[in-house]
Scaffold this motif. Structure first.
Motif, PDB file in Angstrom:
ATOM      1  N   PHE A  12      -8.918  10.162  -4.148  1.00  8.71           N
ATOM      2  CA  PHE A  12      -7.757   9.316  -3.862  1.00  8.71           C
ATOM      3  C   PHE A  12      -6.444  10.050  -4.065  1.00  8.71           C
ATOM      4  CE2 PHE A  12     -10.671   5.649  -4.914  1.00  8.71           C
ATOM      5  CZ  PHE A  12     -10.799   5.280  -3.598  1.00  8.71           C
ATOM      6  N   THR A  28      -6.604  13.248   5.657  1.00  5.20           N
ATOM      7  CA  THR A  28      -6.603  12.119   4.735  1.00  5.20           C
ATOM      8  C   THR A  28      -7.928  11.372   4.793  1.00  5.20           C
ATOM      9  OG1 THR A  28      -4.270  11.906   5.239  1.00  5.20           O
ATOM     10  CG2 THR A  28      -5.273  10.123   4.015  1.00  5.20           C
ATOM     11  N   TYR A  29      -8.419  11.149   6.006  1.00  4.69           N
ATOM     12  CA  TYR A  29      -9.694  10.448   6.213  1.00  4.69           C
ATOM     13  C   TYR A  29     -10.804  11.167   5.471  1.00  4.69           C
ATOM     14  CZ  TYR A  29     -13.763   8.787   8.853  1.00  4.69           C
ATOM     15  OH  TYR A  29     -14.977   8.272   9.231  1.00  4.69           O
ATOM     16  N   THR A  41       2.039  13.473   5.436  1.00  7.06           N
ATOM     17  CA  THR A  41       1.945  13.070   6.837  1.00  7.06           C
ATOM     18  C   THR A  41       3.130  12.191   7.217  1.00  7.06           C
ATOM     19  OG1 THR A  41      -0.437  12.993   6.504  1.00  7.06           O
ATOM     20  CG2 THR A  41       0.393  12.066   8.530  1.00  7.06           C
ATOM     21  N   MET A  42       3.489  11.292   6.281  1.00  2.00           N
ATOM     22  CA  MET A  42       4.586  10.379   6.570  1.00  2.00           C
ATOM     23  C   MET A  42       5.911  11.110   6.686  1.00  2.00           C
ATOM     24  SD  MET A  42       4.302   6.867   4.586  1.00  2.00           S
ATOM     25  CE  MET A  42       5.939   7.017   4.010  1.00  2.00           C
ATOM     26  N   ALA A  97      -5.816  12.391  -1.261  1.00  2.00           N
ATOM     27  CA  ALA A  97      -5.603  11.606  -0.042  1.00  2.00           C
ATOM     28  C   ALA A  97      -4.188  11.030  -0.032  1.00  2.00           C
ATOM     29  CB  ALA A  97      -6.618  10.479   0.042  1.00  2.00           C
ATOM     30  N   SER A  98      -3.743  10.511  -1.192  1.00  2.00           N
ATOM     31  CA  SER A  98      -2.390   9.945  -1.253  1.00  2.00           C
ATOM     32  C   SER A  98      -1.360  11.018  -1.009  1.00  2.00           C
ATOM     33  CB  SER A  98      -2.150   9.317  -2.626  1.00  2.00           C
ATOM     34  OG  SER A  98      -3.170   8.417  -2.938  1.00  2.00           O
ATOM     35  N   SER A 122       1.807   1.902  -3.446  1.00  2.00           N
ATOM     36  CA  SER A 122       0.674   2.335  -4.268  1.00  2.00           C
ATOM     37  C   SER A 122       0.238   3.745  -3.881  1.00  2.00           C
ATOM     38  CB  SER A 122      -0.468   1.332  -4.174  1.00  2.00           C
ATOM     39  OG  SER A 122      -1.414   1.724  -3.232  1.00  2.00           O
ATOM     40  N   VAL A 123       0.383   4.101  -2.598  1.00  2.00           N
ATOM     41  CA  VAL A 123       0.063   5.478  -2.202  1.00  2.00           C
ATOM     42  C   VAL A 123       1.037   6.438  -2.857  1.00  2.00           C
ATOM     43  CG1 VAL A 123       0.080   7.089  -0.273  1.00  2.00           C
ATOM     44  CG2 VAL A 123      -1.065   4.937  -0.047  1.00  2.00           C
ATOM     45  N   LEU A 165     -10.741  10.614   1.858  1.00  2.00           N
ATOM     46  CA  LEU A 165     -11.124   9.249   1.498  1.00  2.00           C
ATOM     47  C   LEU A 165     -12.622   9.010   1.605  1.00  2.00           C
ATOM     48  CD1 LEU A 165      -8.281   7.153   3.109  1.00  2.00           C
ATOM     49  CD2 LEU A 165      -8.706   7.509   0.699  1.00  2.00           C
ATOM     50  N   PRO A 178       0.813  -1.217   0.000  1.00  2.00           N
ATOM     51  CA  PRO A 178       0.000   0.000   0.000  1.00  2.00           C
ATOM     52  C   PRO A 178       0.851   1.273   0.000  1.00  2.00           C
ATOM     53  CG  PRO A 178      -0.784  -1.485   1.677  1.00  2.00           C
ATOM     54  CD  PRO A 178       0.410  -2.123   1.092  1.00  2.00           C
ATOM     55  N   LEU A 179       2.008   1.210   0.694  1.00  2.00           N
ATOM     56  CA  LEU A 179       2.872   2.397   0.715  1.00  2.00           C
ATOM     57  C   LEU A 179       3.304   2.757  -0.699  1.00  2.00           C
ATOM     58  CD1 LEU A 179       5.273   2.173   3.751  1.00  2.00           C
ATOM     59  CD2 LEU A 179       3.364   3.696   3.326  1.00  2.00           C
ATOM     60  N   SER A 233      -1.315  11.920   2.601  1.00  2.00           N
ATOM     61  CA  SER A 233      -0.738  10.903   3.486  1.00  2.00           C
ATOM     62  C   SER A 233       0.771  10.794   3.286  1.00  2.00           C
ATOM     63  CB  SER A 233      -1.426   9.553   3.320  1.00  2.00           C
ATOM     64  OG  SER A 233      -1.502   9.188   1.998  1.00  2.00           O
TER      65      SER A 233
END
Lengths: 341, 385
Positions: free
Chosen positions: A307, A293-294, A317-318, A310-311, A27-28, A297, A24-25, A314
């Protein structure tokens, strides 16, 4: 243990982590440069209404999503470069606000407001959690043995409670003319509306978080206190150290690794602040990065989820959590290197 | 042994210390106790600004719902009796009737049966009996504390909250079993292998633990929503839409939980002496046999503790379940968000409070039974690792 056996034992866990965390990381990361959107077409529509002399017809051009045979919307995926990031960060408006030193204009942009709250929340609650946890541990360690069990039981309740429910239970004490608001009003002799402005909500959120996490710090410090070297304490007494000096120079250094551990865990968890926003329904006043992000989504009125944005949010955020954790991780790394030599 | 004079504390310090402790206990328990009290009062009482009104509930009492002195006394006596029965009689029956290897299973059956019997006796038979007795006794039978269970009935029966409860149970049971099965294997290998690969694996897992969950969900959602189309080339018509599937949520929660699980289990496995599995290996066991036949039987405390924390993660989760499950098929915690978002009347609000208390009650029981395991689990990672 041979490497082959080791691999066989670790494989199921590793596969799950690769499949559901690492993949998922990636793909994000890819998704943050893409934009999914429905293919739109412009349709000429004629609507006619009966009038007195004849029909009144108007022709309008409406945009409709293109639909395939099975009734699904046709969507396209485009590579859009940094567009998603620009839409989240809004750098032009942010830069304009920064260069004119206009704080409130900067806070109009969701991402910067969320970043401000998340960082403040994390950094304010961190010393409070450690301080309150240490204080409870010292006090419980000082109490009679018979009451320690019940006290630990009561202390575990705020820690174990579902975060959303915990936030709600605090909210119900204050909302409207809740019992504590009424008490505060009687005490201060003025009318209060605690849910009408951002800073009171933020205070309640921080109170909730300290209430929720302090027991965790307490339990760990309490376990650490059991292993304090009594001889060192006695020699400190002989050397004439008073109570505070003993705490400062014997007990706290003994607990230092635990303080680092709790700080690490708390930074990770507080940076993810999210349940408070849900529990206090504060999105109109205060939001956090994870909530941003929530929100992207969540499906909007026409059922689309953002999406791309959101990606992007996020990924940002990371980056934030990595920056926050670097000093602590470097310290752990140095300790690890120092310990192994 | 008396404490040396230098270690003895002045009275002022002792009083401050005791005072602080009392204040902390009050702060820690007050919000939880208070919502429990609110949930059994009529809306007027629950949101009254006078605390005494909330506790005694005059409006609830006026509506004819209340506990008399007799109810309280009988209720407490039955409660004490039930607890003593559970502590003395139940273990004996279990050890008597359960066959040797099936103790755990026996306990599950016995505990479930006892809980059902208790609920029926306490909430069905006893109220009916007291309802007959109260009018006869005059002043003793007059209600003195307002109490109503209508909100619980509204939540559980009218709004079918039990469906959300079942969903929650399915998700938590799945998460606990799978993450323990997968985690013990990995934790054992990581504890026994001193290689660099193991070290780096643990560091990467720590990094994964720091990830905000929304980052991961942002990765799942596009795939989950369209998974039927994406997987069709490989799976044909059987390709499932993963969005809204309980088992997809279970897999996600297990994986999110893995880093924490393997760290904790590893520290428990490190406490088990290496000699134990070496002895088993000398006797001709393979690594897996040594793990299953020799190590696992002494690992139960660690497994139970880790299981508790997996349970908490799955049970308390809001973000993942609310985004990956369908609106109509939610677990308990996201479902309650629906309650307080639509709250328009005070009755709705008290129903939300009752739902919140219902969610908290199992956790309360959990702390009561497993307090020691929770404490040991919290300290396992920190003090030794």
């Amino acid at each position: 243990m041979k490497f082959k056996t080791f691999a066989a034992f670790v494989a199921p866990s590793l596969v799950m982590m690769l499949l559901f965390i690492a993949a998922p990381l990636v793909s994000v990361f890819i998704g943050s440069f893409q934009l999914h959107q429905p293919v739109l077409q412009e349709v000429e529509e004629e609507t006619c209404t009966p009038g007195f002399t004849g029909q009144t017809c108007t022709t309008t051009i409406v945009t409709r999503p293109l639909i395939d045979e099975s009734g699904n919307m046709i969507t396209t995926t485009d590579w859009v470069g940094w567009t998603n990031y620009t839409r989240v960060l809004n750098p032009e408006a942010a830069w304009a606000a920064v260069s004119s030193l206009d704080w409130s204009a900067l806070m109009q942009i969701d991402f910067w407001a969320a970043l401000r709250f998340t960082l403040m929340f994390t950094l304010v609650t961190l010393p409070l959690v450690i301080g309150v946890g240490l204080a409870i541990a010292l006090v419980v360690n000082n109490a009679a043995k018979t009451i320690r069990g019940p006290v630990i039981f009561i202390s575990l309740l705020p820690f174990i409670i579902t975060p959303v429910i915990g936030a709600l239970s605090i909210r119900w004490l204050f909302i409207g003319d809740g019992i504590l608001t009424a008490g505060l009003e009687a005490w201060l002799d003025r009318d209060l509306a605690l849910f009408a402005q951002a800073w009171t909500i933020e205070l309640m959120m921080m109170f909730y978080r300290v209430w929720h996490v302090a027991p965790f710090a307490f339990v760990i410090f309490y376990a650490g206190l059991q292993t304090v070297n009594q001889d060192t304490l006695e020699s400190a007494i002989i050397d004439g150290a008073n109570r505070f000096e003993r705490l400062r120079y014997v007990i706290v250094p003994h607990l230092a690794p635990l303080i680092v551990f709790i700080a690490l865990i708390h930074l990770m968890d507080a940076y993810r602040v999210f349940e408070e926003i849900v529990g206090f329904t504060s999105q109109a006043h205060v939001i956090s990065l994870q909530w941003l992000t929530y929100d992207f989504l969540q499906p909007d009125d026409s059922g689309n989820r953002a999406f791309g944005r959101a990606s992007a949010s996020s990924m940002l955020t990371m980056v934030g959590i990595v920056v926050l954790l670097i000093p602590l991780l470097r310290r752990t790394w140095r300790d690890h290197k120092g310990g192994s030599h | 042994m008396s404490t040396p004079r230098a270690m003895r504390q002045p009275l002022a310090l002792r009083l401050t210390s005791a005072g602080f402790l009392a204040v902390w206990c009050l702060i820690a328990s007050f919000p939880i106790v208070w919502i429990a009290v609110m949930s059994v009062k009529s809306p007027v009482d629950a949101f009254a600004s006078n605390p005494l009104d909330v506790i005694f509930g005059p409006a609830t009492r006026a509506a004819g719902n209340g506990l008399s002195l007799l109810d309280i006394v009988v209720g407490l006596v039955v409660l004490v009796f039930a607890v003593r029965l559970a502590l003395n009689w139940l273990p004996r029956m279990v050890s008597h009737y359960a066959p040797g290897g099936q103790m755990l299973f026996g306990w599950i059956v016995a505990a479930t049966g006892y809980a059902v019997a208790f609920v029926i006796a306490y909430f069905v038979i006893l109220p009916a009996l007291l309802g007959l007795l109260n009018p006869v006794l005059g002043p003793l039978g007059q209600p003195i504390i307002g109490l109503t269970t209508e909100h619980y009935r509204a939540v559980w029966v009218d709004n079918a909250f039990y469906r959300n409860f079942i969903n929650s149970m399915v998700v938590t049971a799945g998460v606990v079993t799978i993450s323990l099965t997968v985690g013990t294997l990995a934790g054992f290998a990581l504890a026994r292998s001193g290689s660099t690969v193991a070290f780096w694996l643990l560091i990467v897992a720590l990094g994964f633990r720091a990830l905000p969950h929304s980052v991961l969900v942002a990765g799942y959602l596009p795939f989950f929503v369209n998974s039927a189309e994406i997987l069709r080339p490989w799976l044909g018509e059987a390709a499932p839409t993963l969005y809204g599937q309980p088992w997809a949520v279970i897999a996600v929660l297990v994986s999110i939980n893995q880093p924490f699980t393997i760290w904790m289990l590893r520290s428990f496995f490190q406490n088990i002496p290496n000699e134990l599995d070496e002895a088993a290996r000398v006797d001709g066991c393979t690594h897996f046999q040594a793990f299953r036949l020799v190590i696992m039987p002494v690992m139960w405390p660690g497994v139970i503790t880790t299981g508790l924390f997996s349970f908490l993660l799955a049970y308390n989760d809001f973000l993942v379940t609310s985004l990956l499950l369908d609106q109509s098929n939610q677990t308990m915690v996201p479902a309650i968000a629906g309650y307080f978002n639509r709250e328009t009347t005070t009755t709705d609000q008290v129903e939300a409070v009752a739902a919140a208390v219902s969610i908290t009650a199992p956790l309360f029981l959990l702390v009561m039974i497993f307090q020691r395991q929770i404490v040991s689990g919290l300290t396992a990672g920190a003090v030794k690792g």
